[in-house]
Design an enzyme around this catalytic site. Structure first.
Site, PDB file in Angstrom:
ATOM      1  N   CYS A 101       9.058  -3.614 -11.627  1.00 17.73           N
ATOM      2  CA  CYS A 101       8.617  -4.849 -10.973  1.00 17.73           C
ATOM      3  C   CYS A 101       9.069  -6.070 -11.763  1.00 17.73           C
ATOM      4  O   CYS A 101       9.373  -7.110 -11.176  1.00 17.73           O
ATOM      5  CB  CYS A 101       7.103  -4.843 -10.789  1.00 17.73           C
ATOM      6  SG  CYS A 101       6.581  -3.650  -9.544  1.00 17.73           S
TER       7      CYS A 101
ATOM      8  N   CYS B  97       4.965  -3.446 -14.256  1.00 18.79           N
ATOM      9  CA  CYS B  97       5.806  -2.440 -14.923  1.00 18.79           C
ATOM     10  C   CYS B  97       7.236  -2.978 -15.069  1.00 18.79           C
ATOM     11  O   CYS B  97       7.563  -4.065 -14.578  1.00 18.79           O
ATOM     12  CB  CYS B  97       5.810  -1.145 -14.114  1.00 18.79           C
ATOM     13  SG  CYS B  97       6.825  -1.236 -12.621  1.00 18.79           S
TER      14      CYS B  97
ATOM     15  N   HIS C 258       4.757  -0.587  -5.760  1.00 22.56           N
ATOM     16  CA  HIS C 258       3.772  -1.364  -6.507  1.00 22.56           C
ATOM     17  C   HIS C 258       3.411  -2.661  -5.768  1.00 22.56           C
ATOM     18  O   HIS C 258       4.208  -3.169  -4.976  1.00 22.56           O
ATOM     19  CB  HIS C 258       4.306  -1.677  -7.898  1.00 22.56           C
ATOM     20  CG  HIS C 258       4.388  -0.456  -8.782  1.00 22.56           C
ATOM     21  ND1 HIS C 258       4.627  -0.517 -10.139  1.00 22.56           N
ATOM     22  CD2 HIS C 258       4.229   0.861  -8.475  1.00 22.56           C
ATOM     23  CE1 HIS C 258       4.610   0.722 -10.651  1.00 22.56           C
ATOM     24  NE2 HIS C 258       4.390   1.572  -9.647  1.00 22.56           N
TER      25      HIS C 258
ATOM     26  N   GLU D 209       3.267  -5.668  -6.720  1.00 27.07           N
ATOM     27  CA  GLU D 209       4.131  -6.822  -6.998  1.00 27.07           C
ATOM     28  C   GLU D 209       5.404  -6.746  -6.156  1.00 27.07           C
ATOM     29  O   GLU D 209       5.853  -7.736  -5.576  1.00 27.07           O
ATOM     30  CB  GLU D 209       4.516  -6.874  -8.486  1.00 27.07           C
ATOM     31  CG  GLU D 209       3.342  -6.875  -9.433  1.00 27.07           C
ATOM     32  CD  GLU D 209       2.931  -5.475  -9.908  1.00 27.07           C
ATOM     33  OE1 GLU D 209       2.697  -4.601  -9.046  1.00 27.07           O
ATOM     34  OE2 GLU D 209       2.838  -5.268 -11.112  1.00 27.07           O
TER      35      GLU D 209
HETATM   36  N1  LIG Z   1       1.644  -3.114 -12.287  1.00 38.40           N
HETATM   37  C1  LIG Z   1       1.372  -2.065 -11.472  1.00 38.40           C
HETATM   38  N2  LIG Z   1       1.286  -2.261 -10.133  1.00 38.40           N
HETATM   39  C2  LIG Z   1       1.016  -1.218  -9.312  1.00 38.40           C
HETATM   40  O1  LIG Z   1       0.917  -1.423  -8.090  1.00 38.40           O
HETATM   41  N3  LIG Z   1       0.827   0.039  -9.829  1.00 38.40           N
HETATM   42  C3  LIG Z   1       0.441   1.142  -8.953  1.00 38.40           C
HETATM   43  C4  LIG Z   1       1.253   2.402  -8.932  1.00 38.40           C
HETATM   44  C5  LIG Z   1       0.225   3.466  -8.660  1.00 38.40           C
HETATM   45  O2  LIG Z   1      -0.086   3.490  -7.258  1.00 38.40           O
HETATM   46  C6  LIG Z   1      -0.978   2.956  -9.416  1.00 38.40           C
HETATM   47  C7  LIG Z   1      -1.079   3.434 -10.855  1.00 38.40           C
HETATM   48  O3  LIG Z   1      -1.679   4.692 -10.853  1.00 38.40           O
HETATM   49  P1  LIG Z   1      -2.291   5.385 -12.148  1.00 38.40           P
HETATM   50  O4  LIG Z   1      -1.135   5.874 -12.968  1.00 38.40           O
HETATM   51  O5  LIG Z   1      -3.089   4.324 -12.893  1.00 38.40           O
HETATM   52  O6  LIG Z   1      -3.136   6.496 -11.607  1.00 38.40           O
HETATM   53  O7  LIG Z   1      -0.861   1.555  -9.412  1.00 38.40           O
HETATM   54  C8  LIG Z   1       0.925   0.270 -11.167  1.00 38.40           C
HETATM   55  C9  LIG Z   1       1.180  -0.750 -12.025  1.00 38.40           C
HETATM   56  C10 LIG Z   1       1.255  -0.495 -13.494  1.00 38.40           C
HETATM   57  O8  LIG Z   1       2.406  -0.967 -14.064  1.00 38.40           O
HETATM   58 ZN   LIG Z   2       5.625  -2.048 -10.871  1.00 41.84          ZN
END
Ligand SMILES: Nc1nc(=O)n([C@H]2C[C@H](O)[C@@H](COP(=O)(O)O)O2)cc1CO
Ligand SMILES: [Zn+2]
Length: 162
Positions: free
Chosen positions: A109, A106, A80, A82
């Site tokens: 993170c 999430c 992710h 973060e």
């Molecule tokens: N806070 C976040 N930072 C992130 O970098 N992500 C990333 C993980 C996946 O590559 C994408 C989410 O994919 P999708 O489930 O919306 O197709 O975003 C996801 C979240 C959500 O919690």
């Molecule tokens: Zn995360």
């Protein structure tokens, strides 16, 4: 006499703008997330976006969201934004820092945010607010005293010719 400009970017526009620009590096076809970590005195410390770890090719690892085999989905591989921003920082401690991110963090993170000493999260979108992951994230940040609030969009449009 020439006066100073009044339409310069605010700190929040600047840091969320940098986070969003960073997210534009993401190869994820569905959700691009960008993050910018800032010191208490408004200096950019690190940036990140969501993607696969170094050595895990964007062309070989899967970008699928679902499928019979979890090993053929992106979720088990993507780092992710973060976490990437936290891991990209090579300057020592992030204690007291602020984290700007285009999507609410999430639970995994949130653990890294709390443990690295980041004290404030400014997020834009919260589209996964109803998921256990984000609920757990808020519960942990509440308990740990990490403040979080939504970015107030100014609706300013920025065009950059590259
Ligand atoms: N806070 C976040 N930072 C992130 O970098 N992500 C990333 C993980 C996946 O590559 C994408 C989410 O994919 P999708 O489930 O919306 O197709 O975003 C996801 C979240 C959500 O919690
Ligand atoms: Zn995360």
């Amino acid at each position: 006499m020439s006066e100073k400009r009044t339409d310069y970017l605010s700190w929040d526009e600047y840091f969320m703008g940098v986070a969003m620009l960073s997210g534009m590096r993401s190869k994820d076809p569905n959700t691009q997330v960008g993050c910018c970590i800032v010191s208490q005195d408004n200096k950019i410390l690190s940036m990140g976006y969501n993607g696969f770890p170094i050595g895990c090719s964007d062309d070989e690892f899967p970008w699928a969201r679902d499928g019979e085999d979890p090993l053929e989905t992106k979720y088990v591989y993507s780092t992710h934004s973060e976490l990437n921003a936290i891991l990209n920082y090579s300057g020592g401690s992030l204690a007291g820092a602020k984290l700007y991110v285009s999507l609410f963090p999430c639970n995994e993170c949130a653990k890294a945010i709390i443990q690295s000493g980041i004290r404030e999260v400014i997020y834009d979108c919260d589209k996964y607010a109803d998921t256990p992951s984000v609920k757990a994230s808020k519960r942990m940040m509440d308990a740990a005293g990490v403040r979080y609030h939504q970015y107030h969009r100014s609706n300013r449009k920025i065009e950059i010719e590259l």
